[in-house]
Design a protein around this motif. Structure first.
Motif, short mmCIF file in Angstrom:
data_model
loop_
_atom_site.label_atom_id
_atom_site.label_comp_id
_atom_site.label_asym_id
_atom_site.label_seq_id
_atom_site.Cartn_x
_atom_site.Cartn_y
_atom_site.Cartn_z
N GLN A 269 4.07 -84.50 -16.17
CA GLN A 269 4.90 -85.46 -16.67
C GLN A 269 4.35 -86.28 -18.00
N GLY A 272 5.01 -84.69 -21.81
CA GLY A 272 6.14 -84.59 -22.42
C GLY A 272 7.23 -84.61 -21.42
N LYS A 273 8.59 -84.49 -21.83
CA LYS A 273 9.83 -84.34 -21.23
C LYS A 273 10.30 -83.01 -20.93
N PHE A 274 11.06 -82.89 -19.98
CA PHE A 274 11.37 -81.50 -19.41
C PHE A 274 13.10 -81.51 -19.40
N ASP A 277 14.97 -78.48 -14.15
CA ASP A 277 14.73 -79.09 -12.95
C ASP A 277 13.96 -78.10 -11.90
N GLY A 289 10.42 -77.67 -22.19
CA GLY A 289 10.33 -79.31 -22.33
C GLY A 289 9.95 -79.47 -23.69
N ASN A 292 4.57 -83.96 -26.36
CA ASN A 292 4.59 -85.43 -26.87
C ASN A 292 3.84 -85.48 -28.17
N PRO A 321 11.59 -87.85 -13.01
CA PRO A 321 12.73 -88.21 -13.91
C PRO A 321 13.80 -86.90 -13.83
N LYS A 323 16.06 -84.03 -15.42
CA LYS A 323 15.54 -82.99 -16.83
C LYS A 323 16.70 -83.74 -18.06
N VAL A 324 15.99 -83.74 -19.01
CA VAL A 324 17.08 -84.18 -20.44
C VAL A 324 18.12 -83.23 -20.44
#
Length: 360
Positions: A269, A272-274, A277, A289, A292, A321, A323-324
């Motif tokens: 986490q 970066g963002k993933f 799921d 993902g 950063n 969180p 997923k994007v």
């Protein structure tokens, strides 16, 4: 105008009465009608009397400014959905040819490799709508990143690129954000005036089309969805040879096939963002993902936690969180030139182009 006259026979003739189409034997000047029997026609052709072959002035259609390659989906998860009913190259080609007949701004030609087709259009929005329609019809395709088309100046012979006139309607509190983003991409402000709604500004810019790719999504994020951006082709100008970076962050790329694990996503986490799921199927080379930092990061998204006979200390339940979520338009503005987008009736996946080489 200037092309040879082609003779044909009209086999059927209709005119429109209110909302109904009725067969008739003849039409007169001013009637709106349709007919059958004439092949090999295109927009701008004039149907004339053989005794008077003077044509009407042809319709001028704006030339395409953006191209993408559409091809067969070559990912390991291709054609596994019951909704995917059209997955072969002939089916994709037939659908694109049909679209070019009715969509004036689209052009199609063979792609750079087998089973791909280069589609040219008037921007990523137009091509994104085509992709969305195709996936709803049961198509699976793989598309390349948008590429801005250049042309040779007919007078000087230098390379030219398209420029867009962009109008952004934004609340006054976010006007600095818009100006900052446009300046970073080489945009030039042409006008600024008060909007129709109180405390809003209407900003007008001139910017290269290549720099505009992905800006819509970025504006929506930085203005909390309050900005409205519209654009239209402005003119052709000399291309300076520079390349505009689509994004300043790298990708997180999976190195293994299998299901994403909660353990790996939780531990990564901070990096970066993933886009996936836990328990979601992934494959080697898939972009899972957004890193950063600028370079790409490779991880084993399927790695499980090692099981030991030592009892873990009691901890509160950990969460990650969601997923994007990304739409086709978001992906087109996000993907880099070394990536391809896998479009299916259910899911959208991004992958590295190098991972798809040699796969069938």
């Amino acid at each position: 105008e200037g092309s040879p006259v082609r003779k044909s026979t009209v086999t059927k003739l209709w005119h429109f009465n209110n909302n109904e189409k009725e067969a008739v034997d003849e039409v007169t000047g001013g009637d709106i009608c349709c007919f059958a029997g004439v092949d090999d026609v295109s927009i701008g052709d004039t149907v004339v009397d053989p005794r008077d072959t003077r044509p009407m002035p042809p319709i001028v259609v704006e030339e395409p400014t953006v191209a993408m390659e559409f091809g067969v989906n070559k990912s390991p998860l291709a054609a596994q959905l019951k909704e995917s009913t059209k997955v072969t190259a002939p089916q994709i080609k037939a659908r694109l040819e049909k679209e070019c007949l009715t969509n004036l701004a689209l052009r199609m030609e063979p792609g750079s490799v087998a089973e791909t087709f280069k589609v040219k259009g008037r921007g990523t929005l137009q091509l994104g709508v085509l992709m969305e329609n195709m996936r709803r019809e049961g198509f699976e395709i793989m598309v390349s990143a948008p590429e801005v088309l250049l042309r040779k100046c007919p007078e000087t012979g230098v390379n030219q690129e398209p420029y867009e006139e962009v109008v952004v309607d934004v609340p006054t509190e976010y006007q600095g954000v818009i100006m900052e983003e446009m300046q970073a991409k080489g945009g030039m402000m042409k006008n600024m005036e008060a909007g129709a709604v109180e405390n809003t500004q209407v900003l007008t810019f001139e910017i290269p089309t290549r720099a505009l790719i992905g800006m819509q999504g970025k504006f929506m994020q930085r203005t909390s969805g309050t900005s409205v951006m519209t654009s239209q082709f402005s003119h052709w100008a000399e291309y300076d040879g520079s390349n505009t970076k689509i994004r300043d962050k790298g990708s997180i790329v999976s190195t293994a096939d299998g299901k994403a694990t909660f353990y790996t996503i939780l531990n990564m986490q901070a990096r970066g963002k993933f886009f996936v799921d836990p328990a979601e199927e992934c494959y080697a080379g898939q972009v899972v993902g957004l890193h950063n930092k600028e370079p790409d990061l490779t991880i084993n998204i399927t790695k499980e936690k090692n099981v030991t006979n030592v009892r873990a200390q009691g901890k509160t339940a950990e969460t990650i969180p969601p997923k994007v979520q990304m739409t086709i338009d978001d992906w087109l503005g996000h993907m880099d030139t070394d990536e391809v987008l896998e479009v299916t009736p259910v899911q959208l996946r991004l992958a590295k182009k190098s991972a798809m080489k040699g796969k069938k």
